[in-house]
Structures are given as structure tokens and as C-alpha cells.
Design an enzyme around this catalytic site. Structure first.
Site, PDB file in Angstrom:
ATOM      1  N   HIS A 283      -7.992  -4.783  -1.269  1.00  0.00           N
ATOM      2  CA  HIS A 283      -6.808  -4.079  -0.781  1.00  0.00           C
ATOM      3  C   HIS A 283      -6.388  -4.642   0.578  1.00  0.00           C
ATOM      4  O   HIS A 283      -7.219  -4.947   1.423  1.00  0.00           O
ATOM      5  CB  HIS A 283      -7.116  -2.586  -0.655  1.00  0.00           C
ATOM      6  CG  HIS A 283      -5.915  -1.748  -0.376  1.00  0.00           C
ATOM      7  ND1 HIS A 283      -5.050  -1.341  -1.369  1.00  0.00           N
ATOM      8  CD2 HIS A 283      -5.416  -1.255   0.781  1.00  0.00           C
ATOM      9  CE1 HIS A 283      -4.094  -0.614  -0.842  1.00  0.00           C
ATOM     10  NE2 HIS A 283      -4.284  -0.552   0.470  1.00  0.00           N
TER      11      HIS A 283
ATOM     12  N   ASP B 226      -9.765  -3.984  -5.576  1.00  0.00           N
ATOM     13  CA  ASP B 226      -9.105  -2.853  -4.925  1.00  0.00           C
ATOM     14  C   ASP B 226      -9.347  -1.587  -5.741  1.00  0.00           C
ATOM     15  O   ASP B 226      -9.112  -1.580  -6.952  1.00  0.00           O
ATOM     16  CB  ASP B 226      -7.603  -3.136  -4.837  1.00  0.00           C
ATOM     17  CG  ASP B 226      -6.820  -2.066  -4.102  1.00  0.00           C
ATOM     18  OD1 ASP B 226      -7.408  -1.065  -3.658  1.00  0.00           O
ATOM     19  OD2 ASP B 226      -5.587  -2.231  -3.990  1.00  0.00           O
TER      20      ASP B 226
ATOM     21  N   SER C  50       0.832  -1.194   0.000  1.00  0.00           N
ATOM     22  CA  SER C  50       0.000   0.000   0.000  1.00  0.00           C
ATOM     23  C   SER C  50       0.874   1.254   0.000  1.00  0.00           C
ATOM     24  O   SER C  50       1.659   1.460  -0.926  1.00  0.00           O
ATOM     25  CB  SER C  50      -0.962  -0.044   1.197  1.00  0.00           C
ATOM     26  OG  SER C  50      -1.957   0.942   1.083  1.00  0.00           O
TER      27      SER C  50
END
Length: 308
Positions: free
Chosen positions: A280, A250, A152
Site C-alpha cells: 500500500h 496490500d 488510498s
């Protein structure tokens, strides 16, 4: 395919934050979920240390998978929207990386927003990578493999560190690994189809991107700056080979895949794998599911193969 049933079950029961986000309370909540030492994957050695760098003293945690004379090294940057995450909240990710890759993993406890002005966190990550090369003898580095990896926002730092190293002529980074990276912090919903396709119902939601990243912006990060939005960098030539793992459900999926395409167009060896049924954060939160533990195995194959 639909969201993996085990993920869907958990996502259906996630609380929805109400009111302004509170970094202190959210960090405490994350730390409360950290596994005990007895529950963690055992390795040959795990030790906390400090990298003394031009950026300052940067706390690191060093994971040694087995006893050996020398090791390739992987430097890991945790995710958390630049204001969450710690060595403990992502300890299980670092342990799995060390176990599967056979590399010595060095996790970086970089400074967080909003308490620290941009680019404090990025500076810490870059300084830690250079510290590894400068202290190779102490770390038993084999001087062959020096990979960087992040999930991320940690993936944002991976891309930015790789670019900064290239610009500075620091050519020791051999591989970059980006798990569902945040690469374009301009949150216009029309910029990528996945922002609309995966807007709600899969865990992280498109409407939450701006408030979660607001702490980073408040610290001085400018979405137009390629150090903040690496996909905005004009010249991607000369960067290390990349492995980019994206998640089908995501909102950030398409920017990660576009970045891989742009790397390949610039002559960089880039592999992009979309994980079906995932949302995600699947490496951090769902690596215990065999379908997604494969991410660590794919990483191992990548870093054990040819690098830069």
C-alpha cells in the site's frame, strides 16, 4: 512475488506507533519529510489558488506541465486516511502526474477529519471538480478531458465523487483513476482474503485500519454509507471509465479488484492492474523505483485514450 527488496528494506525499519494516534504530531512528522522546492520535479508553472465554491473556499494547487493554449485537466485528491496529507506531502505525486500525462493537474487541499464533520472533505473534492468545469476559460481547459485521480482514501473520494456527479447529471468527468483505493470501510477481516494474506509485514497492516480510520468515523462517516464505502453502491452503471491500480501486498487489494469487476459487470470500461511486489502507498512512497513509476505512465496512457 516477494515484496520488492527496496521496499522491504524500508518497511523493515519503519517505527511502530505506540499508544493513541496523534493527528497533529503525525501531520507534523509528514510535513517534515517534504522535499525542498529545489529538489522537486520542475514544471512550466505551479501556483496556489483558491476555488470559491458552494462548499466554501477550497485551497488548490495548479500544476501546468508545459506552455499550451488549452489543457485537459486532472483533479487530484491526496490520500492519508482522511486525517493526514496535504498539498505539500503529495506535491511530488501531483508533479509526476502533470509531467507524465501532459494534463493540467489541480490538487485539492480538502478539509480533514476529525476537525471537520463528514462530508466536508468529500464536499470539497466534488465542489473543486465542478469549479473546474465552471471556470474552464480561466483554467484554459480544453473541455474534452476532465479526469479525477486519488490514492488510498483519495481513491475513496474519486469513487464517491464520480457517483455523486452521475447522480447530479454532471457528465463532464471523463476518467477516474484509483490508486490502491479504500472502498469498503467495514473492517471485518473475513470480508476479503487480502486482509489476512497481507495482514502484517508489508507496511500498512490490517490491524491498523480501524484506528487510522477512526478519526473519519468520529467525524460522522458511516461505513454503511456508499459515500464512505463506495463498493456498497448498488448501481454502478453510467460511471466514467476507470483505471484501478492495486498492490500485491496490500490488505486493501481485493476490494479494489472487486470494485473493478463490479464496474465491468455494470457496463463500465474498467481496467485493473495489480502491481507485483508492491505494498500500500507505492505510488506516493516508491514512485522513484522504475517498476512503480510505471503507474504514472499507465495513467498517462489511460487518460490520453478514449474517455466517457
Amino acid at each position: 512475488m516477494a515484496l520488492h527488496p527496496k521496499i522491504a528494506e524500508i518497511v523493515a525499519n519503519l517505527p511502530h506507533p505506540e499508544g493513541p494516534l496523534d493527528p497533529v504530531a503525525m501531520r507534523a512528522g509528514d510535513e517534515a519529510q517534504v522535499a525542498t522546492l529545489a529538489e522537486r520535479l520542475p514544471l512550466h508553472a505551479v501556483e496556489d489558488s483558491v476555488a470559491h465554491t458552494p462548499s466554501g473556499s477550497v485551497p488548490v494547487r495548479i500544476y501546468t506541465p508545459t506552455e499550451a493554449d488549452t489543457y485537459g485537466v486532472l483533479v487530484y485528491f491526496h490520500g492519508g486516511a482522511f486525517f493526514l496529507g496535504s498539498l505539500d506531502t503529495h506535491d511530488h505525486v501531483a508533479r509526476s502526474l502533470a509531467h507524465e500525462t501532459g494534463l493540467k493537474v489541480i490538487a485539492v487541499d480538502y478539509r480533514l477529519a476529525p476537525e471537520n464533520a463528514f462530508p466536508a472533505g468529500l464536499d470539497d473534492c466534488y465542489a473543486a471538480v465542478r469549479w473546474v468545469a465552471e471556470h474552464g476559460d480561466e483554467l484554459a481547459w480544453d473541455e474534452k478531458t476532465l479526469a479525477i485521480a486519488g490514492d488510498s482514501s483519495g481513491g475513496t473520494f474519486v469513487a464517491a465523487v464520480a457517483a455523486q456527479a452521475h447522480d447530479d447529471g454532471f457528465d463532464h468527468i471523463t476518467h477516474q483513476v484509483l490508486y490502491y483505493p479504500s472502498l469498503d470501510l467495514d473492517f471485518d477481516e473475513d470480508r476479503y482474503p487480502s486482509l489476512k494474506e497481507n495482514a502484517v509485514g508489508y507496511g500498512m497492516e490490517t490491524a491498523g485500519l480501524a484506528p487510522f480510520n477512526a478519526f473519519y468515523f468520529d467525524s460522522g462517516a458511516d461505513p454503511a454509507d456508499p459515500r464512505v464505502s463506495p463498493i456498497k453502491r448498488g448501481d454502478l452503471t453510467g460511471l466514467p471509465p476507470a483505471l484501478i491500480l492495486t498492490a500485491e501486498h496490500d490488505p486493501l487489494r481485493d476490494e479494489g479488484e472487486l470494485y473493478g469487476l463490479r464496474l465491468r459487470e455494470a457496463g463500465v470500461d474498467a481496467t485493473v492492474t495489480r502491481y507485483a511486489g508492491a505494498g500500500h502507498g507505492f505510488v506516493q512512497h516508491f514512485g522513484w523505483i522504475p517498476d512503480y513509476h510505471t503507474a504514472f505512465e499507465e495513467t498517462a496512457a489511460f487518460v490520453q485514450g478514449g474517455g466517457k
